[in-house]
Scaffold this active site. Structure first.
Site, PDB file in Angstrom:
ATOM      1  N   HIS A  98      17.144 -35.942  43.613  1.00 29.46           N
ATOM      2  CA  HIS A  98      16.535 -35.969  42.261  1.00 29.46           C
ATOM      3  C   HIS A  98      15.666 -34.731  42.001  1.00 29.46           C
ATOM      4  O   HIS A  98      15.249 -34.497  40.881  1.00 29.46           O
ATOM      5  CB  HIS A  98      15.759 -37.276  42.010  1.00 29.46           C
ATOM      6  CG  HIS A  98      14.452 -37.399  42.728  1.00 29.46           C
ATOM      7  ND1 HIS A  98      13.507 -38.344  42.382  1.00 29.46           N
ATOM      8  CD2 HIS A  98      13.921 -36.712  43.774  1.00 29.46           C
ATOM      9  CE1 HIS A  98      12.463 -38.234  43.179  1.00 29.46           C
ATOM     10  NE2 HIS A  98      12.688 -37.263  44.037  1.00 29.46           N
ATOM     11  N   GLU A 101      18.017 -43.286  45.910  1.00 34.21           N
ATOM     12  CA  GLU A 101      17.502 -42.660  44.688  1.00 34.21           C
ATOM     13  C   GLU A 101      17.431 -43.691  43.569  1.00 34.21           C
ATOM     14  O   GLU A 101      18.131 -44.712  43.609  1.00 34.21           O
ATOM     15  CB  GLU A 101      18.432 -41.524  44.227  1.00 34.21           C
ATOM     16  CG  GLU A 101      18.451 -40.288  45.111  1.00 34.21           C
ATOM     17  CD  GLU A 101      17.253 -39.348  44.909  1.00 34.21           C
ATOM     18  OE1 GLU A 101      16.344 -39.665  44.103  1.00 34.21           O
ATOM     19  OE2 GLU A 101      17.244 -38.288  45.568  1.00 34.21           O
ATOM     20  N   GLU A 139      16.233 -37.668  37.161  1.00 35.84           N
ATOM     21  CA  GLU A 139      16.730 -38.968  37.579  1.00 35.84           C
ATOM     22  C   GLU A 139      18.078 -39.175  36.894  1.00 35.84           C
ATOM     23  O   GLU A 139      18.311 -38.652  35.804  1.00 35.84           O
ATOM     24  CB  GLU A 139      15.743 -40.079  37.187  1.00 35.84           C
ATOM     25  CG  GLU A 139      14.361 -39.932  37.805  1.00 35.84           C
ATOM     26  CD  GLU A 139      14.368 -39.861  39.334  1.00 35.84           C
ATOM     27  OE1 GLU A 139      15.286 -40.408  39.954  1.00 35.84           O
ATOM     28  OE2 GLU A 139      13.447 -39.236  39.896  1.00 35.84           O
TER      29      GLU A 139
END
Ligand SMILES: Nc1ncnc2c1ncn2[C@@H]1O[C@H](CSCC[C@H]([NH3+])C(=O)O)[C@@H](O)[C@H]1O
Length: 383
Positions: free
Chosen positions: A288, A317, A349
């Protein structure tokens, strides 16, 4: 015009004579419209933005003073006087800090048994997260995010967005280099990052181990790519007796200060060049930090490090939900996306679709996504 308190009647007749009474009564009796109520609510909410920074600032202050630590080592609730003596603080300033923190439900106020005795302050689950050490501590994350180094780039967010992708990233605009070069040159800041990330690992790894331990079945050697100070591998070797060797792989300045432990060795290097070989790779809170092009390069290097037939890459993640069903951590994930924008050059993200894209482009044949009780999900990518 002033009216004596008792002469409401007089006021009404006077107002009536002025032709005001009807209007006035309509005004006081009319219920606010939905639109008016919305406007009122908006003002209160904006006040929360105007002064919202005070919450993180006071929580940081509480950690630095060691308020939760003092109550914890005292073993029972403490009065203001006891607390101010222990912390060597001015009682009147400390009182205002405690009033704020009690209002935020961070500490609890305990009423005395004898009414004339002073009240005292007790821990809550929230204040235990502010302990400097311990399994529930989230203090390191607060200290990192509230540090002047991390706060400064937020002032450059709009400048970063203007310019159609050609502007300098916010962190670089302020500090002249990206966060990893900055950390290499500033050991104090590097330590803040490592400790904050270790703190995040302490939240995510138990959740992963509790619900998805089978992910690690059959894995004897595992490399943690961008493993920080080795906390993730520490959890894994403890939970999985069958893992004989863990390789904590990170930049040289990070592994040089990471502790060695039984079955875990530290290896310094650059994940864009070459990643040590193992049965599986785990990579947590690293992808990320990077844009799609870099992610694909890192994932290709991970793929080269594992066996073609039975290897896998375990990615931990966040997954940004696109549908209406959002869980209570959605806010956190979206805020984390903003943090990536402020602190990394290309990081973000990703949604399920975006994860599918980078994993597919890196040459993996299939992947699975499993939510766990954490900000992150576990994504397994197979060659
Ligand atoms: N080129 C690189 N090669 C290896 N590690 C890197 C590189 N660039 C950044 N990192 C590391 O990536 C990590 C991101 S922070 C994540 C740390 C850890 N996986 C955890 O979740 O707790 C930091 O420790 C960085 O030092």
């Amino acid at each position: 015009m002033d009216y004596p308190k008792c002469s409401l009647q007089l006021y009404i007749s006077h107002a009536r004579s002025l032709g005001l009474a009807k209007k006035k009564m309509e005004h006081t009796q009319r219920k606010p419209t939905l639109e008016e109520k919305g406007e009122e609510r908006a003002k209160v909410e904006v006040w929360n933005y105007v002064l919202g920074f005070s919450k993180i600032a006071v929580v940081k202050c509480a950690i630095e003073l060691g308020i939760a630590d003092a109550i914890e080592s005292h073993g029972s609730p403490m009065t203001l006087l006891e607390l101010s003596k222990t912390l060597k603080c001015d009682p009147s300033s400390l009182y205002r800090i405690m009033r704020f923190l009690v209002h935020q439900k961070i500490f609890k106020e305990v009423q005395p048994k004898i009414p004339s005795d002073p009240k005292s302050y007790a821990q809550s689950p929230l204040s235990r997260c502010l302990l400097k050490f311990g399994e529930n501590s989230m203090a390191a994350m607060i200290l990192l995010e509230s540090s002047p180094v991390m706060l400064a780039p937020w002032h450059c967010l709009s400048a970063r967005i203007l310019g159609n992708g050609t502007s300098t990233p916010a962190f670089e605009a302020v500090h002249g280099e990206d966060i990893w070069s900055f950390a290499a040159a500033n050991p104090g800041h590097s330590e803040l990052i490592n400790e904050a990330m270790a703190c995040d690992a302490c939240l995510a790894l138990p959740a992963l181990i509790d619900s998805s331990l089978e992910v690690f079945n059959g894995i004897e050697t595992i490399v943690d790519v961008g493993g920080g100070n080795g906390t993730t591998l520490g959890f894994l070797v403890k939970a999985c007796a069958w893992i004989t060797r863990g390789i904590n792989f990170d930049l040289p300045h990070v592994v040089s200060v990471a502790e060695e432990s039984d079955r875990v060795e530290n290896v310094g290097g650059d994940m864009f060049d070459c990643i040590p070989k193992a049965d599986a790779a785990i990579i947590k809170s690293v992808l990320h930090d990077w844009g799609d092009e870099e992610c694909i390069r890192i994932l290709k290097k991970c793929k080269e490090a594992i066996p073609e037939d039975k290897g896998k890459v375990i990615i931990l993640e966040a997954v940004i939900e696109e549908d209406e069903i959002k869980d209570e951590l959605t806010d956190v994930r979206l805020m984390l996306d903003m943090v990536m924008m402020a602190h990394t050059s290309t990081g973000k993200e990703r949604t399920l679709k975006e994860w599918g894209y980078v994993i597919g482009e890196a040459g993996f044949s299939r992947h699975t996504v499993t939510p766990i009780n954490a900000v992150q999900s576990v994504i397994q990518a197979f060659p």
